[in-house]
Write a protein that holds these residues in place. Structure first.
Motif: not given
Length: 476
Positions: A249, A280, A282, A288, A292, A295, A352, A354-355, A359-361
């Protein structure tokens, strides 16, 4: 109709023979000239190697390297894209492991005419072996087939809107899959590809202006360097409409620089790996959740599982598994146990969660995970905290052997804030539990990098391990 890499080059050349296809420095090749170079090399391969053979491409960044890569693809051979910066033992180890049928180490073009084209490959045939750092000391060679990249191209076009009208810059070495992908995709669809013989921010800015670049692939570090150079030189680049970022990131502090240098550019970020292509993404302008990586990309089935292989609910951290048509075939050499398959799903050991919205963190990589005081610690989490400290430009965290604690957390930092030990400790205490606080902070001005522009974590860890533990601050 099933496609393969480079199968449209001849048709594109017939449609617009004089249209620019590839630029590198002062050299610009039209479609017809590039297609002729590819055809000559493909015919040479057909005469000198059997179908499916591995061809070592050990030349520097150049149009010749791009043409050689396509020649391997259209001739049904596998391009083994070597890193010119490898030390001799690395090169020898890969040669011994893969035994290439031919090695092209310079830019000399075949003298004979192209002749009859060799039979075309099938979509499932392997065409490329790229290399990343391996845990065994041997570079990890991953093998890809035509379909996996053709389907990746479709994602790039669907999600990011890349078209033949774009001029696409990939400023890094083609031995790094991000930049190779950018150049190959552009040439495959008929867009103009722009590359550099050697990455340098000012040269990249000059190329953007000279060729009217509209889309740019970059690592977060390269983007930061480009934006900083543009702002320092007073250069504004409104023609760039899209910036595609892969890797860690990027720092929020860089956003103001990017907005000033590229005022009309949308930012698209994606997370993936050499073994998976996109996982994933963005899209530009997408809202986002903080931290994250987006997706699941189109065509990707993404699940989180525990150590027993059970699917986990939203919010739970576990191993990331993906399925789809973009996965790699397997390792050609140097692969460890981090890549595992379960039916159609693959993991490379990333963790990681998923919410509820998908969305993946990322938590971190399994192979980097440390255990201290009974707590799972991901260095990536600590690095993200340190990167937000005042005056810190880059951070890398390692767990080094310690006779008293078993593992000692050590942070290596770049930037003017690296000398403020009290401030760094206070910043970490505000954001991290005690078990995740680094015991040592080491400052380093010169930051080693891989061919793709990412931090060379192996080199940084070796440097940190070699320092005397009692020295709390060391500058190089």
């Amino acid at each position: 109709m099933d496609r393969t890499i480079g199968d449209r080059l001849a048709a594109l050349a017939r449609q617009a023979p004089d249209r620019p296809a590839l630029a590198c420095g002062e050299e610009v090749l039209a479609r017809a000239a590039f297609a002729e170079r590819v055809a000559r090399r493909a015919a040479d391969l057909a005469r000198r190697s059997p179908p499916g053979a591995g061809i070592a491409l050990a030349m520097g960044n150049s149009p010749a390297l791009a043409a050689a890569f396509f020649a391997c693809a259209v001739a049904g051979r596998q391009a083994l894209v070597y890193d010119p910066a490898w030390p001799p033992p690395y090169r020898a180890a890969v040669d011994a492991a893969l035994a290439p049928a031919l090695t092209w180490a310079d830019e000399t073009e075949p003298a004979d005419p192209a002749g009859t084209p060799p039979p075309g490959p099938r979509p499932a045939d392997p065409f490329y072996v790229g290399f990343t750092s391996g845990s065994t000391g041997l570079p990890k060679g991953y093998r890809r087939n035509h379909r996996s990249w053709i389907d990746s191209f479709a994602v790039s076009e669907q999600a990011f809107g890349l078209t033949p009208d774009d001029v696409i810059l990939a400023p890094g070495g083609l031995s790094a899959s991000l930049h190779l992908y950018g150049v190959v995709h552009a040439l495959h669809i008929g867009a103009m590809a722009v590359m550099l013989r050697l990455f340098h921010p000012q040269r990249a800015l000059e190329a953007i202006v000279r060729h009217g670049v509209t889309a740019l692939y970059a690592t977060p570090t390269q983007l930061q360097m480009l934006a900083r150079a543009a702002v320092e030189e007073g250069v504004v680049l409104p023609g760039v409409r899209l910036i595609l970022i892969s890797g860690a990131k990027w720092r929020p502090q860089t956003r103001a620089l990017v907005a000033a240098a590229f005022p009309r550019a949308g930012i698209a970020e994606f997370y993936g790996a050499s073994e998976t292509s996109f996982i994933t993404l963005t899209r530009p302008g997408e809202a986002v959740p903080p931290g994250s990586v987006g997706r699941a990309a189109p065509g990707v089935d993404l699940v989180i599982r525990d150590a027993a292989g059970r699917d986990l609910p939203p919010g739970a951290t576990g191993t990331i598994w993906v399925a789809g048509s973009m996965l790699f075939d397997g390792y050609a050499c140097g692969g460890g146990e981090e890549a595992r398959r379960d039916g159609g799903h693959l993991t490379i050991g990333d963790h990681g969660c998923l919410d509820a919205a998908g969305y993946l963190t990322l938590a971190g990589r399994e192979k980097r995970m440390l255990v201290t005081s009974g707590l799972n610690v991901y260095p990536e989490e600590i690095e993200a905290v340190l990167a937000g400290a005042p005056g810190i430009l880059e951070a890398a965290v390692f767990g080094l052997p310690d006779p008293l604690r078993g593992i000692e957390l050590v942070a290596v930092l770049r930037g003017p804030g690296a000398a403020d030990l009290a401030g760094l400790r206070a910043h970490c205490r505000r954001h991290l539990p005690a078990a995740k606080l680094p015991r040592r902070f080491l400052a380093r001005d010169e930051w080693p990098r891989t061919a793709g522009g990412k931090a060379d974590l192996r080199a940084l860890e070796a440097w940190a391990a070699a320092l005397r533990p009692r020295r709390m601050l060391q500058r190089s």
